[in-house]
Design a protein around this motif. Sequence first.
Motif, mmCIF file in Angstrom:
data_model
loop_
_atom_site.group_PDB
_atom_site.id
_atom_site.type_symbol
_atom_site.label_atom_id
_atom_site.label_comp_id
_atom_site.label_asym_id
_atom_site.label_seq_id
_atom_site.Cartn_x
_atom_site.Cartn_y
_atom_site.Cartn_z
ATOM 1 N N ASN A 57 14.347 11.427 -3.851
ATOM 2 C CA ASN A 57 15.282 12.534 -3.587
ATOM 3 C C ASN A 57 14.540 13.840 -3.347
ATOM 4 O O ASN A 57 14.934 14.640 -2.497
ATOM 5 N N LYS A 58 13.468 14.071 -4.077
ATOM 6 C CA LYS A 58 12.692 15.309 -3.943
ATOM 7 C C LYS A 58 11.975 15.394 -2.602
ATOM 8 O O LYS A 58 11.667 16.493 -2.135
ATOM 9 N N GLU A 59 11.680 14.263 -1.989
ATOM 10 C CA GLU A 59 10.912 14.294 -0.741
ATOM 11 C C GLU A 59 11.795 14.366 0.496
ATOM 12 O O GLU A 59 11.311 14.219 1.611
ATOM 13 N N GLN A 60 13.060 14.635 0.327
ATOM 14 C CA GLN A 60 13.975 14.689 1.468
ATOM 15 C C GLN A 60 13.734 15.887 2.382
ATOM 16 O O GLN A 60 13.857 15.780 3.585
ATOM 17 N N GLY A 61 13.394 17.024 1.820
ATOM 18 C CA GLY A 61 13.193 18.230 2.625
ATOM 19 C C GLY A 61 11.817 18.274 3.265
ATOM 20 O O GLY A 61 10.944 17.444 2.995
ATOM 21 N N LEU A 62 11.616 19.252 4.105
ATOM 22 C CA LEU A 62 10.350 19.423 4.806
ATOM 23 C C LEU A 62 9.191 19.642 3.833
ATOM 24 O O LEU A 62 8.134 19.018 3.957
ATOM 25 N N PHE A 63 9.397 20.521 2.843
ATOM 26 C CA PHE A 63 8.347 20.768 1.855
ATOM 27 C C PHE A 63 8.062 19.505 1.039
ATOM 28 O O PHE A 63 6.908 19.206 0.733
ATOM 29 N N GLY A 64 9.105 18.772 0.702
ATOM 30 C CA GLY A 64 8.943 17.535 -0.063
ATOM 31 C C GLY A 64 8.121 16.502 0.695
ATOM 32 O O GLY A 64 7.270 15.825 0.118
ATOM 33 N N LYS A 65 8.360 16.386 1.987
ATOM 34 C CA LYS A 65 7.598 15.436 2.816
ATOM 35 C C LYS A 65 6.130 15.874 2.933
ATOM 36 O O LYS A 65 5.229 15.049 2.888
ATOM 37 N N PHE A 66 5.933 17.179 3.088
ATOM 38 C CA PHE A 66 4.567 17.706 3.166
ATOM 39 C C PHE A 66 3.812 17.418 1.863
ATOM 40 O O PHE A 66 2.681 16.943 1.875
ATOM 41 N N LYS A 67 4.459 17.714 0.751
ATOM 42 C CA LYS A 67 3.857 17.474 -0.559
ATOM 43 C C LYS A 67 3.563 15.983 -0.751
ATOM 44 O O LYS A 67 2.510 15.606 -1.251
ATOM 45 N N ARG A 68 4.499 15.129 -0.355
ATOM 46 C CA ARG A 68 4.316 13.681 -0.455
ATOM 47 C C ARG A 68 3.106 13.230 0.353
ATOM 48 O O ARG A 68 2.272 12.467 -0.123
ATOM 49 N N ASP A 69 3.007 13.702 1.585
ATOM 50 C CA ASP A 69 1.904 13.298 2.453
ATOM 51 C C ASP A 69 0.561 13.777 1.921
ATOM 52 O O ASP A 69 -0.437 13.051 1.971
ATOM 53 N N LEU A 70 0.527 14.985 1.394
ATOM 54 C CA LEU A 70 -0.696 15.532 0.813
ATOM 55 C C LEU A 70 -1.108 14.723 -0.421
ATOM 56 O O LEU A 70 -2.277 14.364 -0.584
ATOM 57 N N CYS A 71 -0.156 14.427 -1.252
ATOM 58 C CA CYS A 71 -0.402 13.635 -2.460
ATOM 59 C C CYS A 71 -0.893 12.233 -2.090
ATOM 60 O O CYS A 71 -1.824 11.704 -2.699
ATOM 61 N N GLN A 82 0.828 -1.206 0.000
ATOM 62 C CA GLN A 82 0.000 0.000 0.000
ATOM 63 C C GLN A 82 0.867 1.262 0.000
ATOM 64 O O GLN A 82 0.621 2.200 -0.756
ATOM 65 N N MET A 83 1.897 1.267 0.822
ATOM 66 C CA MET A 83 2.793 2.420 0.885
ATOM 67 C C MET A 83 3.494 2.631 -0.458
ATOM 68 O O MET A 83 3.568 3.754 -0.966
ATOM 69 N N MET A 84 3.991 1.577 -1.076
ATOM 70 C CA MET A 84 4.688 1.700 -2.360
ATOM 71 C C MET A 84 3.732 2.196 -3.450
ATOM 72 O O MET A 84 4.117 3.002 -4.284
ATOM 73 N N LEU A 85 2.495 1.725 -3.419
ATOM 74 C CA LEU A 85 1.517 2.161 -4.410
ATOM 75 C C LEU A 85 1.247 3.659 -4.288
ATOM 76 O O LEU A 85 1.386 4.407 -5.252
ATOM 77 N N TYR A 86 0.864 4.091 -3.094
ATOM 78 C CA TYR A 86 0.432 5.478 -2.918
ATOM 79 C C TYR A 86 1.579 6.486 -2.867
ATOM 80 O O TYR A 86 1.430 7.613 -3.315
ATOM 81 N N ARG A 87 2.707 6.081 -2.323
ATOM 82 C CA ARG A 87 3.806 7.029 -2.127
ATOM 83 C C ARG A 87 4.706 7.159 -3.362
ATOM 84 O O ARG A 87 5.230 8.235 -3.630
ATOM 85 N N TYR A 88 4.875 6.066 -4.101
ATOM 86 C CA TYR A 88 5.854 6.100 -5.189
ATOM 87 C C TYR A 88 5.287 5.792 -6.575
ATOM 88 O O TYR A 88 5.582 6.506 -7.522
ATOM 89 N N VAL A 89 4.502 4.742 -6.703
ATOM 90 C CA VAL A 89 4.029 4.345 -8.032
ATOM 91 C C VAL A 89 2.936 5.284 -8.532
ATOM 92 O O VAL A 89 3.013 5.800 -9.650
#
Length: 118
Positions: A83-97, A43-50
């Motif tokens: 690599n893009k999700e390493q920073g604070l903004f990247g993590k926020f964007k990842r979680d929102l997505c 589930q994590m791989m599907l939603y977070r990366y694929v």
Amino acid sequence: MKTSKLFTDKDLCAALSDIFVDNRVDYQYIASVAKHFPVEYVQMMLYRYVAPICYTNALTPVPPVWTFFDADELWENIGILKNKEQGLFGKFKRDLCTLYLKNRLKQEWQELMCFLQN
């Protein structure tokens, strides 16, 4: 003597990307790969990366990918996304997505779960 294939994260991502092709989705095939991983990890791989990489294919009127995504290219794009999700903004964007995609792909996930539970 029968040997079994050891599946990698790359194999899992390639299988999950089939959800986004412009063709009939073979959930049984996806499950045959995904069953070698914990459900939470799948589930994590599907939603977070694929999904963030492949989802737009399902949104276009004439999708460019209709049979399969290139596994090497997908894996390279996942590396770029990580690599893009390493920073604070990247993590926020990842979680929102991820929240958006969990809601948007609820039906596809439930369909896959039917095959994973059998």
